[in-house]
Design an enzyme around this catalytic site. Structure first.
Site, short mmCIF file in Angstrom:
data_model
loop_
_atom_site.label_atom_id
_atom_site.label_comp_id
_atom_site.label_asym_id
_atom_site.label_seq_id
_atom_site.Cartn_x
_atom_site.Cartn_y
_atom_site.Cartn_z
N GLU A 233 3.29 2.41 1.70
CA GLU A 233 3.34 0.97 1.96
C GLU A 233 2.26 0.71 2.99
O GLU A 233 2.38 1.11 4.14
CB GLU A 233 4.72 0.55 2.46
CG GLU A 233 4.96 -0.96 2.41
CD GLU A 233 4.47 -1.68 3.65
OE1 GLU A 233 3.35 -2.26 3.60
OE2 GLU A 233 5.19 -1.66 4.65
N CYS A 267 2.96 -6.35 7.78
CA CYS A 267 2.15 -6.11 6.58
C CYS A 267 2.27 -7.25 5.58
O CYS A 267 1.29 -7.62 4.93
CB CYS A 267 2.58 -4.79 5.93
SG CYS A 267 2.28 -3.35 6.96
#
Length: 461
Positions: A233, A267
């Site tokens: 990720e 993110c």
């Protein structure tokens, strides 16, 4: 200010060192892997219902200790105190979700069955796993990796970010207090070289990393060379598309609330806000007004209309440099983007428009309180701009007309898409991206479908 290549916590609000921890030695890393492998033999063989009881106890402890954990995260990486406490409480929800739903999610799937024959897909653990976790969500990132894998019967070696050692040790304490058997979960203050040696070790069966593209590419290369499963990720530059709205000013306030969470260090934050020209001017005016009204404050104080520091001096310097390069490329910086003359790592939140599409800075991720706003004249232009990124984590699109937002959303190139909302981020919804945002999924049912042996088991009766 003290700096060190080892695990050192520095308060971002003051620049003062909090604690220092030496790296784990090579011998300790080797011993940890051996303990993980030995523990796996027993942990993976235990009935999943027994593992669920321990995972449920972990959930209880996260809930009970949410305030103290939140204070620790605020001190080590500067997260606003209410957000930090909420993060720890969310971890309780994640562990509880898997404790309650894990046995069903890991149950056998029958493929064929007759009086003479039965074939099923079993979901079995694969062994010791390495988790490489970031500083920006020091508890949540661990929870979403660890909870499903403990349920499956895998064992965990956890290498946390060098700047949050106290958070790493606090999670180890919770695991121990909850009754996680020795060797099943182990925090290690490993070096990058030790991480590489672990990935090469035959008894390490998989690796999960949340972090930068550079780190993800290195881990993926190493894992691939050893034919090992990896989940990554990585970064994101999520589009937030406003095609139409009943209240442009309220919509701007809502968008900023999302963008400024964790001081913009997420993110999946809405890093590129794309607004139709019909509502652009009013939206932009409100965004600038809201940003001008913010003031710097200690993140532990819980003040309203305030912003805290970035996580480190390096992070602050990078962000200020990016703002300057955007200005040099032709963008307009309406407000903010400056390093403040005060202790700690404060950068004033900024509103930037007109970053030239195609410029180097346009394709970079701004990991901080930088609000980028783009003006478009059509839905087609909005879609083209939204997909013009190397990332593909989250995305969202808003419109008041029935079906308009959904029509555009179907073509968004991302792992998570929200229509008239942000993509839901709950314990039951999968999280992950495409392109340079990585691969694999965490949370929800898919979180138990990564580091697992989907074994065909056929029996002739």
């Amino acid at each position: 200010m003290t700096t060190s290549p080892s695990y050192t916590a520095i308060n971002p609000a003051t620049g003062e060192e909090i604690s220092h921890h030496e790296h784990t030695t090579d011998e300790q890393v080797a011993d940890a892997l051996q303990r993980s492998w030995t523990a796996y033999q027993a942990w993976g063989a235990r009935p999943i219902e027994e593992r669920a009881k321990i995972v449920g106890a972990i959930a209880d402890l996260f809930a009970q200790r949410a305030k103290e954990l939140g204070a620790l995260a605020t001190q080590e990486m500067g997260k606003p105190i209410e957000e930090a406490t909420g993060e720890a409480a969310f971890c309780a929800d994640i562990f509880r979700y898997y404790a309650e739903h894990g046995p069903k999610l890991a149950a056998d799937t029958v493929l064929e069955e007759t009086d003479e024959y039965r074939a099923v897909i079993e979901r079995r653990p694969i062994g010791p796993l390495l988790g490489i976790m970031p500083w920006n969500y020091p508890f949540y990132q661990i929870a979403r990796f660890v909870a499903p894998n403990l349920m499956l019967g895998n064992t965990i070696l956890l290498k946390h970010a060098e700047s949050v050692p106290g958070c790493a040790l606090a999670v180890q304490e919770i695991m121990d207090a909850a009754g996680v058997p020795q060797g099943v979960y182990q925090n290690i203050f490993a070096t990058h070289e030790q991480v590489s040696s672990l990935i090469e070790a035959p008894r390490l069966r998989g690796v999960s990393l949340t972090g930068s593209e550079r780190a993800g590419a290195a881990v993926a290369q190493q894992a691939g060379a050893q034919l090992k499963k990896a989940v990554l990720e990585l970064g994101g530059s999520d589009p937030y598309i406003v095609l139409s709205t009943a209240d442009a000013r309220q919509h701007a306030r809502d968008a900023l609330a999302i963008r400024l969470e964790n001081t913009g260090q997420a993110c999946n934050s809405n890093k590129r806000i794309i607004v139709h020209e019909d509502v652009y001017e009013e939206f932009l005016d409100e965004a600038i007004s809201q940003i001008r009204a913010l003031h710097p404050a200690d993140p532990a104080a819980g003040e309203e209309n305030a912003f805290g520091p970035l996580s480190s001096e390096k992070a602050a310097d990078i962000l200020v440099d990016q703002v300057q390069r955007a200005r040099e490329a032709g963008a307009t910086v309406h407000v903010g983007g400056e390093r403040l003359e005060r202790p700690g790592f404060y950068v004033s939140p900024a509103v930037i428009t007109d970053i030239p599409v195609g410029s180097d800075i346009y394709y970079e991720e701004f990991f901080g309180p930088i609000v980028q706003i783009y003006r478009v004249s059509s839905d087609e232009e909005a879609l083209e701009l939204a997909n013009d990124t190397q990332y593909g984590l989250g995305s969202s699109v808003y419109a008041v007309e029935e079906g308009r937002a959904e029509a555009l959303a179907r073509s968004l190139d991302a792992g998570m898409v929200g229509v008239n909302q942000q993509p839901p981020e709950t314990e039951s919804m999968p999280f992950g991206g495409v392109k340079r945002s990585g691969y694999g999924r965490e949370l929800g049912p898919l979180g138990m479908d990564e580091f697992v042996n989907k074994r065909l088991y056929a029996v002739k009766k």
